[in-house]
Design a protein around this motif. Structure first.
Motif, mmCIF file in Angstrom:
data_model
loop_
_atom_site.group_PDB
_atom_site.id
_atom_site.type_symbol
_atom_site.label_atom_id
_atom_site.label_comp_id
_atom_site.label_asym_id
_atom_site.label_seq_id
_atom_site.Cartn_x
_atom_site.Cartn_y
_atom_site.Cartn_z
ATOM 1 N N PRO A 217 0.828 -1.212 0.000
ATOM 2 C CA PRO A 217 0.000 0.000 0.000
ATOM 3 C C PRO A 217 0.863 1.262 0.000
ATOM 4 O O PRO A 217 2.039 1.228 0.373
ATOM 5 N N GLY A 218 0.286 2.372 -0.434
ATOM 6 C CA GLY A 218 0.955 3.664 -0.365
ATOM 7 C C GLY A 218 1.996 3.921 -1.425
ATOM 8 O O GLY A 218 2.729 4.904 -1.349
ATOM 9 N N THR A 219 2.062 3.069 -2.429
ATOM 10 C CA THR A 219 3.061 3.235 -3.482
ATOM 11 C C THR A 219 2.586 4.239 -4.535
ATOM 12 O O THR A 219 1.418 4.607 -4.575
ATOM 13 N N VAL A 220 3.513 4.660 -5.375
ATOM 14 C CA VAL A 220 3.195 5.541 -6.497
ATOM 15 C C VAL A 220 2.421 4.764 -7.558
ATOM 16 O O VAL A 220 1.491 5.278 -8.162
ATOM 17 N N ALA A 221 2.824 3.507 -7.764
ATOM 18 C CA ALA A 221 2.164 2.638 -8.734
ATOM 19 C C ALA A 221 2.503 1.190 -8.404
ATOM 20 O O ALA A 221 3.500 0.917 -7.726
ATOM 21 N N SER A 222 1.688 0.288 -8.894
ATOM 22 C CA SER A 222 2.013 -1.135 -8.809
ATOM 23 C C SER A 222 1.533 -1.808 -10.089
ATOM 24 O O SER A 222 0.541 -1.381 -10.703
ATOM 25 N N PHE A 223 2.273 -2.824 -10.485
ATOM 26 C CA PHE A 223 1.982 -3.568 -11.704
ATOM 27 C C PHE A 223 1.991 -5.051 -11.346
ATOM 28 O O PHE A 223 3.028 -5.596 -10.984
ATOM 29 N N GLU A 224 0.822 -5.680 -11.436
ATOM 30 C CA GLU A 224 0.682 -7.100 -11.144
ATOM 31 C C GLU A 224 0.801 -7.846 -12.464
ATOM 32 O O GLU A 224 0.053 -7.567 -13.403
ATOM 33 N N CYS A 225 1.748 -8.777 -12.521
ATOM 34 C CA CYS A 225 2.113 -9.371 -13.801
ATOM 35 C C CYS A 225 2.138 -10.891 -13.775
ATOM 36 O O CYS A 225 2.482 -11.504 -12.768
ATOM 37 N N ALA A 226 1.808 -11.485 -14.925
ATOM 38 C CA ALA A 226 2.074 -12.891 -15.188
ATOM 39 C C ALA A 226 3.444 -12.936 -15.853
ATOM 40 O O ALA A 226 3.715 -12.158 -16.776
ATOM 41 N N THR A 227 4.306 -13.813 -15.377
ATOM 42 C CA THR A 227 5.634 -13.922 -15.969
ATOM 43 C C THR A 227 5.496 -14.439 -17.394
ATOM 44 O O THR A 227 4.934 -15.499 -17.621
ATOM 45 N N ASP A 228 5.971 -13.655 -18.345
ATOM 46 C CA ASP A 228 5.918 -14.033 -19.754
ATOM 47 C C ASP A 228 7.139 -14.862 -20.118
ATOM 48 O O ASP A 228 7.024 -15.899 -20.757
ATOM 49 N N GLY B 274 23.855 -11.564 -19.359
ATOM 50 C CA GLY B 274 25.122 -11.385 -18.648
ATOM 51 C C GLY B 274 25.026 -11.905 -17.227
ATOM 52 O O GLY B 274 24.631 -13.049 -17.004
ATOM 53 N N ASP B 275 25.333 -11.045 -16.251
ATOM 54 C CA ASP B 275 25.293 -11.482 -14.853
ATOM 55 C C ASP B 275 23.917 -11.297 -14.229
ATOM 56 O O ASP B 275 23.742 -11.418 -13.026
ATOM 57 N N HIS B 276 22.901 -11.012 -15.055
ATOM 58 C CA HIS B 276 21.525 -10.840 -14.591
ATOM 59 C C HIS B 276 20.562 -11.716 -15.404
ATOM 60 O O HIS B 276 20.900 -12.193 -16.486
ATOM 61 N N VAL B 277 19.384 -11.897 -14.858
ATOM 62 C CA VAL B 277 18.274 -12.515 -15.579
ATOM 63 C C VAL B 277 17.201 -11.444 -15.708
ATOM 64 O O VAL B 277 16.868 -10.767 -14.730
ATOM 65 N N ILE B 278 16.687 -11.275 -16.919
ATOM 66 C CA ILE B 278 15.666 -10.268 -17.206
ATOM 67 C C ILE B 278 14.305 -10.965 -17.211
ATOM 68 O O ILE B 278 14.128 -11.977 -17.890
ATOM 69 N N PHE B 279 13.382 -10.416 -16.442
ATOM 70 C CA PHE B 279 12.031 -10.964 -16.363
ATOM 71 C C PHE B 279 11.074 -10.058 -17.135
ATOM 72 O O PHE B 279 11.016 -8.858 -16.870
ATOM 73 N N LEU B 280 10.361 -10.640 -18.077
ATOM 74 C CA LEU B 280 9.315 -9.932 -18.811
ATOM 75 C C LEU B 280 7.978 -10.349 -18.221
ATOM 76 O O LEU B 280 7.727 -11.540 -18.011
ATOM 77 N N GLY B 281 7.122 -9.366 -17.970
ATOM 78 C CA GLY B 281 5.819 -9.665 -17.405
ATOM 79 C C GLY B 281 4.697 -9.009 -18.176
ATOM 80 O O GLY B 281 4.817 -7.859 -18.610
ATOM 81 N N ARG B 282 3.609 -9.754 -18.354
ATOM 82 C CA ARG B 282 2.376 -9.203 -18.941
ATOM 83 C C ARG B 282 1.549 -8.634 -17.806
ATOM 84 O O ARG B 282 1.216 -9.344 -16.864
ATOM 85 N N VAL B 283 1.244 -7.375 -17.899
ATOM 86 C CA VAL B 283 0.514 -6.697 -16.826
ATOM 87 C C VAL B 283 -0.935 -7.175 -16.824
ATOM 88 O O VAL B 283 -1.645 -7.052 -17.822
ATOM 89 N N ALA B 284 -1.348 -7.728 -15.680
ATOM 90 C CA ALA B 284 -2.721 -8.201 -15.505
ATOM 91 C C ALA B 284 -3.581 -7.127 -14.851
ATOM 92 O O ALA B 284 -4.774 -7.035 -15.107
ATOM 93 N N ARG B 285 -2.952 -6.321 -14.001
ATOM 94 C CA ARG B 285 -3.667 -5.247 -13.303
ATOM 95 C C ARG B 285 -2.629 -4.235 -12.842
ATOM 96 O O ARG B 285 -1.502 -4.589 -12.513
#
Length: 165
Positions: free
Chosen positions: A114-125, A131-142
């Motif tokens: 609660p109290g955030t500027v925004a939130s994005f609820e996602c299904a992992t696409d 490189g030294d990271h993993v990139i997560f793509l998400g489809r915004v559900a809400r």
């Protein structure tokens, strides 16, 4: 005056990336037992409007990586200026970062703060090796947003917007 550097200068490269002001987020999900998991991240960006998609990345060395790789959903909570303590809490190793923290169950039960500027609820696409990271793509559900001052990270320090044009 700006100076050019070789990309193999990892400290210099990191310093240069730090010159890009970013918002501060807490990315959340549920582990296999249904317990909330979250971490502070500033590697968040929009990808697509149609379909609505976002991305964020996580270091391969993160102990939370297996949880996010297995999770089918996640939420990106964009922090407000008065949520710095929450950012610090989720940035440090801790047993239960959610102890005493209010949250509500979003899409597929993922924690939404609660109290955030925004939130994005996602299904992992998908997740992509980067490189030294993993990139997560998400489809915004809400998503939701509020007219609040954001928490910003720039050159290794927290801040808030100084002026608006």
């Amino acid at each position: 005056m700006a100076t050019a550097a070789d990309p193999s200068d990892s400290r210099g490269f990191r310093d240069a990336l730090g010159r890009f002001a970013t918002g501060v987020t807490i990315v959340t999900t549920l582990d296999g037992a249904g317990r909330p998991v979250g971490l502070t991240a500033n590697s968040f960006n929009s990808v697509s409007l149609d379909p609505p998609m976002v991305l964020w990345s996580l270091a391969r060395r993160s102990l939370n990586l297996p949880v996010f790789l297995e999770a089918g959903h996640f939420a990106v909570n964009v922090l407000a200026a008065d949520q710095r303590a929450l950012s610090d809490r989720f940035a440090r190793p801790a047993g239960d970062r959610f102890a005493g923290v209010d949250w509500e169950a979003g899409t597929a039960g993922v924690p939404v703060l609660p109290g955030t500027v925004a939130s994005f609820e996602c299904a992992t696409d998908s997740s992509i090796e980067g490189g030294d990271h993993v990139i997560f793509l998400g489809r915004v559900a809400r998503f939701r947003h509020a007219d609040r001052e954001p928490l910003i990270y720039h050159a290794g320090r927290y801040g808030t917007p100084a002026a608006r044009g």
